[in-house]
Design a protein around this motif. Sequence first.
Motif: not given
Length: 435
Positions: A281-285
């Motif tokens: 991932y490059d961002m994870i929520h």
Amino acid sequence: MKTEHHQVLIIGAGTAGIMVAAQLLKKDRSLDVALIEPADTHYYQPAWTLVGAGAYSYDKTAKPMSSVMPKGVKWIKDFASSFAPNENSVTTKSGNTITYDFLVVAPGLVYNFDMIPGLKESIDKGVVCSNYTDPNHTWDVIKNFKGGTALFTQPATPIKCGGAPQKIMYLAEDHFKKTGIADKTDIVFATPGTTIFAVPEIKKTLMEVIDRKNINLRFFHKLVEIDAENKIAWYEVTKEVESGGCVVIEDSKTDKVDASIQHNYKDVKVDMKDGRFGIHYDMIHLAPPQTAPKFIQDSPLVNDAKWLDVDHQTMQHNTFKNIFGLGDVAALPTAKTGAAIRKQVPIVVDNILKLIEHQGIGSMAYNGYSSCPLVTGYGKMVLAEFDYKNKFIPDPKLKQMLISDSSKEHWRLWMLKKYMLPYLYWNKMMKGENV
């Protein structure tokens, strides 16, 4: 004849505890109501979805606990630590023992970061964010995202506001479109579940939203580890099939998860190790795993799954008849939301008052009503209202707002979420009014 000064002890000053206290005192001023709550601040958490998308101020979601505590309640500023239900008493962290005639257990739930290795160290740092813990950080992550894989994920435990992990995803997609990075972004929603939503009318709308936004759904994905250093979220993928076996992948050489458990397949980078799938991932929520607080789990008040063991219709404890439980800690097979609490409170209050007057509970029954305001973009919302059977039961009052079908996206529902619901919460629900 009513005897004077029955003592009602409430644990927890969240939505449930404050509403029960306020409604009890509205109906009977002679009650002695005490409430155990260590926190100084009361939060309106439903707005944190909007905070995480830059559409609401975090400061507006907080008020001093003293300002919402109903007049006439004795506030015990301490932690409840253990129960002695046969002695009708609760012990607090500081060693005090408090007795009661009736006990209302509503401490909410807790985040259990230890259930996912790597989560405690990485949450709310770098590109790992959660509206559940720090929505301001979520907004920073979304604002600073420059493209790549945006991963949104849901835990395998029950959670409060089951729709929250996907609401922020829809808002993030909207933001990426506005900032011109949508075409270099793959959005992936990985969930241990088998469907985007269990209510058929709502599912239909959400699948249209998923298709419009070109979001990759991955079902049967249970998050088991976060490797923040390498930006990999590790999943166990299990799909039970009729034969009782497990379908995981079509060909282990391709690293491609079985297409039948995906929707809108995206070729994002996936590693395989020890039968697990690691999505880069490059961002994870994420929503952290959630459980009942330890003092509840260790008590004689829980069922086998370690949630508060109450009757699904009356909220009365299944063993101890002068104990009631409601809100997120209760073992009720419905979504854990403030809207559910709004319908549970009057039943608990009625039952306690009837027990005082007649030594028997009332006839009111909770049907499992819950509601998820599903924000699908800036200025758009769907309102999922449903019962224990996942039957869609929209509030007739929505017609007054000129909303004929709340299972469809509507700007007026967004106005309800952003302006009307917070107003009703602080000014009506917290004051003990039925809304």
